[in-house]
Design an enzyme around this catalytic site. Structure first.
Site, PDB file in Angstrom:
ATOM      1  N   ILE A  17       8.036  -2.031  -2.909  1.00  0.00           N
ATOM      2  CA  ILE A  17       8.334  -0.737  -1.811  1.00  0.00           C
ATOM      3  C   ILE A  17       7.128  -0.715  -0.477  1.00  0.00           C
ATOM      4  O   ILE A  17       7.855  -0.435   0.795  1.00  0.00           O
ATOM      5  CB  ILE A  17       8.684   0.688  -2.300  1.00  0.00           C
ATOM      6  CG1 ILE A  17       9.601   0.298  -3.803  1.00  0.00           C
ATOM      7  CG2 ILE A  17       9.249   2.068  -1.710  1.00  0.00           C
ATOM      8  CD1 ILE A  17      10.056   1.479  -4.828  1.00  0.00           C
ATOM      9  N   ASP A  36      -4.197  -0.914  -1.403  1.00  0.00           N
ATOM     10  CA  ASP A  36      -3.448  -1.825  -2.792  1.00  0.00           C
ATOM     11  C   ASP A  36      -5.136  -1.896  -3.520  1.00  0.00           C
ATOM     12  O   ASP A  36      -6.397  -2.879  -2.473  1.00  0.00           O
ATOM     13  CB  ASP A  36      -2.828  -2.765  -1.950  1.00  0.00           C
ATOM     14  CG  ASP A  36      -1.746  -3.122  -3.574  1.00  0.00           C
ATOM     15  OD1 ASP A  36      -1.016  -3.144  -3.379  1.00  0.00           O
ATOM     16  OD2 ASP A  36      -2.407  -3.732  -4.034  1.00  0.00           O
ATOM     17  N   ASP A  62      -8.494   1.506  -5.022  1.00  0.00           N
ATOM     18  CA  ASP A  62      -7.675   2.178  -6.493  1.00  0.00           C
ATOM     19  C   ASP A  62      -6.913   3.381  -6.235  1.00  0.00           C
ATOM     20  O   ASP A  62      -8.024   4.048  -6.206  1.00  0.00           O
ATOM     21  CB  ASP A  62      -8.401   1.659  -7.951  1.00  0.00           C
ATOM     22  CG  ASP A  62      -8.130   2.331  -9.081  1.00  0.00           C
ATOM     23  OD1 ASP A  62      -7.152   3.389  -8.736  1.00  0.00           O
ATOM     24  OD2 ASP A  62      -8.548   2.262  -9.965  1.00  0.00           O
ATOM     25  N   TYR A 156       5.785   8.272 -17.900  1.00  0.00           N
ATOM     26  CA  TYR A 156       6.005   8.239 -16.796  1.00  0.00           C
ATOM     27  C   TYR A 156       6.896   9.361 -15.947  1.00  0.00           C
ATOM     28  O   TYR A 156       6.463   9.302 -14.477  1.00  0.00           O
ATOM     29  CB  TYR A 156       6.745   6.580 -16.736  1.00  0.00           C
ATOM     30  CG  TYR A 156       6.965   6.323 -15.384  1.00  0.00           C
ATOM     31  CD1 TYR A 156       6.800   5.580 -13.889  1.00  0.00           C
ATOM     32  CD2 TYR A 156       8.486   5.746 -15.050  1.00  0.00           C
ATOM     33  CE1 TYR A 156       7.249   5.281 -13.178  1.00  0.00           C
ATOM     34  CE2 TYR A 156       8.947   5.837 -13.876  1.00  0.00           C
ATOM     35  CZ  TYR A 156       7.877   5.248 -12.652  1.00  0.00           C
ATOM     36  OH  TYR A 156       8.199   5.057 -11.577  1.00  0.00           O
ATOM     37  N   LYS A 160       6.212  11.422 -12.545  1.00  0.00           N
ATOM     38  CA  LYS A 160       6.920  11.556 -11.572  1.00  0.00           C
ATOM     39  C   LYS A 160       8.050  13.040 -11.001  1.00  0.00           C
ATOM     40  O   LYS A 160       7.968  12.864  -9.953  1.00  0.00           O
ATOM     41  CB  LYS A 160       8.194  10.978 -11.422  1.00  0.00           C
ATOM     42  CG  LYS A 160       7.591   8.693 -11.372  1.00  0.00           C
ATOM     43  CD  LYS A 160       7.251   8.157  -9.884  1.00  0.00           C
ATOM     44  CE  LYS A 160       6.615   7.266 -10.209  1.00  0.00           C
ATOM     45  NZ  LYS A 160       5.827   6.893  -8.857  1.00  0.00           N
ATOM     46  N   VAL A 189      14.476  -1.063  -9.148  1.00  0.00           N
ATOM     47  CA  VAL A 189      14.141  -1.631  -7.564  1.00  0.00           C
ATOM     48  C   VAL A 189      13.106  -3.027  -7.882  1.00  0.00           C
ATOM     49  O   VAL A 189      12.775  -3.014  -8.744  1.00  0.00           O
ATOM     50  CB  VAL A 189      12.879  -1.087  -6.469  1.00  0.00           C
ATOM     51  CG1 VAL A 189      12.785  -1.821  -5.574  1.00  0.00           C
ATOM     52  CG2 VAL A 189      14.122   0.102  -6.522  1.00  0.00           C
ATOM     53  N   ALA A 190      13.818  -4.370  -7.665  1.00  0.00           N
ATOM     54  CA  ALA A 190      13.434  -5.816  -7.737  1.00  0.00           C
ATOM     55  C   ALA A 190      11.522  -5.584  -7.443  1.00  0.00           C
ATOM     56  O   ALA A 190      12.130  -6.061  -6.063  1.00  0.00           O
ATOM     57  CB  ALA A 190      14.060  -6.626  -7.204  1.00  0.00           C
ATOM     58  N   THR A 191      10.796  -5.214  -8.181  1.00  0.00           N
ATOM     59  CA  THR A 191       9.485  -5.529  -8.086  1.00  0.00           C
ATOM     60  C   THR A 191       8.407  -6.095  -8.851  1.00  0.00           C
ATOM     61  O   THR A 191       9.231  -6.023 -10.462  1.00  0.00           O
ATOM     62  CB  THR A 191       8.260  -3.698  -7.409  1.00  0.00           C
ATOM     63  OG1 THR A 191       9.442  -3.182  -8.713  1.00  0.00           O
ATOM     64  CG2 THR A 191       9.951  -3.319  -6.203  1.00  0.00           C
TER      65      THR A 191
END
Length: 293
Positions: A17, A36, A62, A156, A160, A189-191
């Site tokens: 993303i 990143d 980081d 997780y 969030k 999502v395709a990540t």
């Protein structure tokens, strides 16, 4: 919403993303400040973006490392001023049920997903306010920040939910100053987020974490691989920013689950007014909170 010539600071900007948002920012004519943890992926992303004509500066970061983040933020502000668009996107997904999670599961997930986001806000937003540019903050949460999903997502999901809460309160704080805050709550999502442990810090060992069985991890990876594209998420995020909407829910099929959770909460609010009535009335008067969209 004219972004041309303005700067965007994006964490987790080398893939998924974050990279899709960077590509959309480049199409809008923005200068890209990409951060990143993966140095190789960051270099490749920058090379591809520059090949398309984008202006790109990269920072190995980081987001859980406060000292390093302080250095990066200081360099960004010194060289480019406050970003016009701050994208707190870096995050990890690690499956750990609340009843079995280890302290390291909690520490690693919260340090990246919550503290990393908080550091970005603390280090950049005051400068954004001072600039008077009335820009934007986009925080990446998850659909699990709006609903609770069983199956080992407790740690997780907790992180969030925190991102959503932080975003909502920040939106109220910044709206009178002309800055807009949106929170991105995507479903699948395709990540490569299911392989978050590829960036496991040296001080956190695999043995200290809750490890999903190989077949469970393969199922999760397959589920994610069949998600929508990061580019589709970026398009929805920019549409929300242009319309100054606060929530970006990319998967409307979760509508019933979200509504059910809120109905359960509403059903719990019963009985006679209690001791907080006067306090809440005073708080509403002082804060003058307006509903977010």
């Amino acid at each position: 919403m004219d972004m041309r010539g303005k700067t965007a600071f994006i964490t987790g900007g080398a893939s998924g993303i974050g990279l899709a948002i960077a590509q959309r920012c480049a199409a809008e004519g923005m200068t890209l400040l990409l951060a990143d943890i993966e140095e190789g992926a960051l270099a490749r992303a920058a090379e591809d973006l520059r090949a398309g004509g984008a202006s790109v500066v990269t920072y190995r970061l980081d987001v859980a490392d406060l000292d390093r983040y302080r250095d990066v933020a200081a360099q960004v502000i010194a060289d480019h001023g406050a970003p016009y668009l701050l994208v707190n996107n870096a995050g990890i997904a690690w499956k750990a049920p609340a009843s079995a999670a280890t302290p390291e599961d909690w520490r690693w997930t919260i340090s990246v997903n919550v503290l990393g986001l908080g550091y970005g806000i603390s280090l950049f937003v005051p400068a954004m306010i001072a600039s008077g540019a009335q820009g934007y903050v986009l925080n990446t949460a998850s659909i699990t920040g709006l609903i609770v999903s069983p199956g080992g997502s407790a740690v997780y999901s907790a992180s969030k939910h925190a991102v959503v809460a932080i975003s909502e309160t920040l939106a109220h704080e910044l709206r009178p100053l002309g800055l807009h805050v949106a929170v991105l709550c995507p479903g699948s999502v395709a990540t490569n987020i299911t392989d978050a442990d590829r960036n496991l810090p040296d001080h956190v060992g695999h043995d200290a974490l809750t490890s999903a069985a190989a077949e469970e991890r393969a199922f999760t990876r397959s589920f994610v691989d069949n998600g929508i594209t990061p580019a589709a998420v970026a398009d929805q995020a920019f549409a929300a920013l242009a319309e100054r909407r606060s929530y970006v829910v990319t998967h409307p099929e979760y509508r019933d689950e979200i509504a059910t959770r809120h109905r359960q909460i509403e059903a719990a609010v019963r009985g006679e007014p209690a001791s907080d009535v006067a306090l809440l009335a005073l708080a509403k008067q002082i804060l003058n909170l307006q509903p977010l969209t």
